[in-house]
Design a protein around this motif. Structure first.
Motif, PDB file in Angstrom:
ATOM      1  N   ALA A 151      -3.421   5.058  -5.643  1.00 16.83           N
ATOM      2  CA  ALA A 151      -3.985   3.137  -5.097  1.00 16.83           C
ATOM      3  C   ALA A 151      -4.573   3.537  -4.605  1.00 16.83           C
ATOM      4  N   GLY A 152      -5.618   4.123  -3.081  1.00 16.56           N
ATOM      5  CA  GLY A 152      -6.948   4.406  -3.584  1.00 16.56           C
ATOM      6  C   GLY A 152      -7.934   5.169  -3.996  1.00 16.56           C
ATOM      7  N   THR A 176       2.851   4.925   0.287  1.00 16.11           N
ATOM      8  CA  THR A 176       2.522   5.870   1.385  1.00 16.11           C
ATOM      9  C   THR A 176       2.938   6.652   0.623  1.00 16.11           C
ATOM     10  N   ASN A 207       1.173  -1.489  -0.090  1.00 13.89           N
ATOM     11  CA  ASN A 207       0.252   0.300  -0.219  1.00 13.89           C
ATOM     12  C   ASN A 207       0.718   1.256   0.100  1.00 13.89           C
ATOM     13  N   SER A 262      -2.248   2.101  -9.487  1.00 13.70           N
ATOM     14  CA  SER A 262      -2.103   2.049  -7.949  1.00 13.70           C
ATOM     15  C   SER A 262      -0.341   2.322  -8.287  1.00 13.70           C
TER      16      SER A 262
END
Length: 411
Positions: free
Chosen positions: A258-259, A56, A54, A252
Motif C-alpha cells: 500500500a505505501g 498491516t 490499510n 496495494s
C-alpha cells in the motif's frame, strides 16, 4: 519605523480565493473520528483501527530484498518514464492474460500509476469537463465521486447493491438524460458494500456502453482478495471491453504494498493515451526501484496472494461470527477487505456517525460510518479486516461491552 497600521494584513487577514471546484467539496465526514483517534493515540490509549483498508501485513521478503538491491544501482535514482518502464508494463500484460485471458498491448494499453487512486483521479481529469456527467456507484467510495467533481463534471449516483437493478438504472438514465452520461464508473468487488458480480454483468455493461456511447472506468482494486471459491471477473476479459473502457488495478492489496504507491490503468488505448498526457504534465513517474521490485512481485510472489486470502477469510469469519453472536445482521462478504455491517436496533436511530463515535470513545474501536459513503450508506458501518484475529476478537468484545452497557441503561 512603520506604524502598526502599516503592517500588512495586521487587522485584515489576506483571504485566499480558492477555485470554485473546491467549493463543491463537502466537509470531510470522517474528520471527527480521525481527530478523536489521533487524540487517543497521542494519549497512549490503544485503538483497534478497523476504519481504513490499510494492510498491516508486510510484503513478501523477496519483494523487499529486490527493492534493497535496486536501491544500490545509481541509475534507479534518476527520473523514470511517466508511463512506467517497459518490463513492468510487459509484466502487467502477461498477468492479465494469465489470470483473466485478457490480451493487452503493453506499449499502448498499459500505464503505471502512483497507486490506482492517482490513475483514477487523473483519468477523470482527462475525460471529464464542464457539462459532462458520470454515473457512479452508491454507496460511494469518495474518490469515485469527487474525482468527477474536481474535474468539473456532474455526478449521478445509482445504488449498486443489486447489480442487475444498477444496469437497468444505467439504461434508464441514458434513455432519459440529455446530454447522455459520458462515463460510467464501476467498482467490483465494491468498496464499501462488498457487492460482487459475475462475468455476465460486464457483458451487459459493454452492450450498454456501445448502445449509448458512454465510456467505462472499472476500479478493480480488490481483484485478488476473494473467498469461498469466488473469483472476481475482470472487465477487460469481456469481448468489446477494450473498445469502451479501462480498468484500474493496484499492488496495494494483493501484495501488501500500500505505501509503495504503485498501480496500473489498462485498456482502451485512446483513454490510456489521454491519461499519459495528463501524467506527463503532473509527474515524472514512479521511483524506478519500486517498479523493479513490482516486477519481481508479479513474477514470483503470487503464492502470497493465496496465503493472504486465507488469512483475510479467517479474519472475516472471526469478525462476522462475533458480531452475529451480538445480534447483528451480518452477511459475509465474498471478496474485499471490508465487512459492511447493518447497525442494529436501537443504535440505528443514532445515525452512523454518532454510533461510530460511541464505539471509538467508549470501546477504542475505530470504524467508518456508512454516512461517509453517501445517503445510501446511512444505517451501516464499514469495518476493515486489516487487524489480526486476536485484535478482531478484542474489537468484538469491546463493541459488545459498549452496546450491553447502553442496553442495560435503557432497561
Amino acid at each position: 519605523m512603520r506604524s502598526e497600521s502599516e503592517v500588512p494584513f495586521a487587522d485584515n487577514p489576506f483571504l485566499v480565493p480558492v477555485a470554485e471546484r473546491m467549493k463543491r467539496l463537502p466537509p470531510y465526514l470522517f474528520g471527527k473520528i480521525n481527530k478523536l483517534k489521533y487524540q487517543k493515540r497521542v494519549a497512549g490509549i490503544d485503538v483497534i483501527d478497523l476504519g481504513m483498508g490499510n494492510p498491516t501485513d508486510p510484503p513478501h521478503p523477496l519483494i523487499q530484498e529486490k527493492l534493497a538491491d535496486a536501491l544500490k544501482d545509481s541509475k534507479n535514482h534518476r527520473y523514470s518514464v511517466a508511463n512506467g518502464i517497459g518490463n513492468l508494463r510487459r509484466e502487467v500484460a502477461k498477468r492479465y492474460e494469465k489470470r483473466y485471458g485478457a490480451k493487452l498491448n503493453h506499449d499502448d494499453e498499459v500505464i503505471a500509476c502512483i497507486g490506482s487512486k492517482e490513475g483514477f483521479s487523473h483519468m477523470c481529469l482527462a475525460l471529464m469537463g464542464q457539462g459532462d456527467t458520470a454515473i457512479v456507484p452508491s454507496p460511494t467510495f469518495p474518490i469515485h465521486m469527487y474525482s468527477v467533481i474536481l474535474a468539473s463534471g456532474n455526478v449521478i449516483s445509482l445504488d449498486v447493491r443489486d447489480p442487475s437493478e444498477f444496469l437497468r438504472n444505467v439504461a434508464y438514465t441514458c434513455e432519459h438524460l440529455y446530454p447522455k452520461p459520458k462515463v460510467v464508473i464501476v467498482n467490483f468487488p465494491h468498496n464499501p458494500s462488498s457487492t460482487v458480480v459475475e462475468a455476465d454483468f460486464y457483458v451487459e455493461l459493454v452492450k450498454l456502453a456501445k448502445m449509448y456511447g458512454f465510456l467505462v472506468i472499472s476500479d478493480f482494486a480488490y481483484a485478488d482478495i476473494c473467498y469461498d471459491d469466488y473469483k472476481a471477473p475482470s472487465f477487460l476479459a469481456t469481448p468489446g471491453a477494450l473498445d469502451v473502457g479501462v480498468e484500474l488495478t493496484t499492488m496495494s492489496k494483493s501484495y501488501s504494498m500500500a505505501g509503495w504507491r504503485i498501480g496500473f490503468c489498462c485498456g482502451n488505448r485512446e483513454m490510456v493515451r489521454a491519461l499519459a498526457t495528463i501524467k506527463g504534465y503532473y509527474d515524472y513517474g514512479i521511483f524506478q526501484a519500486i517498479q523493479i521490485a513490482a516486477i519481481v512481485a508479479m513474477r514470483h510472489c503470487d503464492e502470497m496472494i493465496d496465503e493472504l486470502c486465507v488469512e483475510y477469510q479467517s479474519r472475516r469469519d472471526i469478525l462476522c461470527e462475533g458480531l452475529s453472536r451480538l445480534g447483528w445482521e451480518i452477511e459475509k462478504p465474498k471478496a474485499g477487505m471490508f465487512v459492511w455491517a447493518k447497525i442494529p436496533e436501537p443504535y440505528a436511530a443514532m445515525g452512523s456517525i454518532d454510533f461510530s463515535m460511541k464505539l471509538l470513545e467508549e470501546g477504542g474501536v475505530a470504524v467508518s460510518p456508512g454516512r461517509g459513503f453517501g445517503d445510501d450508506g446511512e444505517g451501516y458501518l464499514r469495518l476493515a479486516i486489516v487487524e489480526n484475529g486476536q485484535r478482531l476478537r478484542q474489537a468484538v468484545r469491546e463493541i459488545g461491552r459498549c452496546t450491553r452497557v447502553e442496553a442495560a441503561k435503557a432497561s
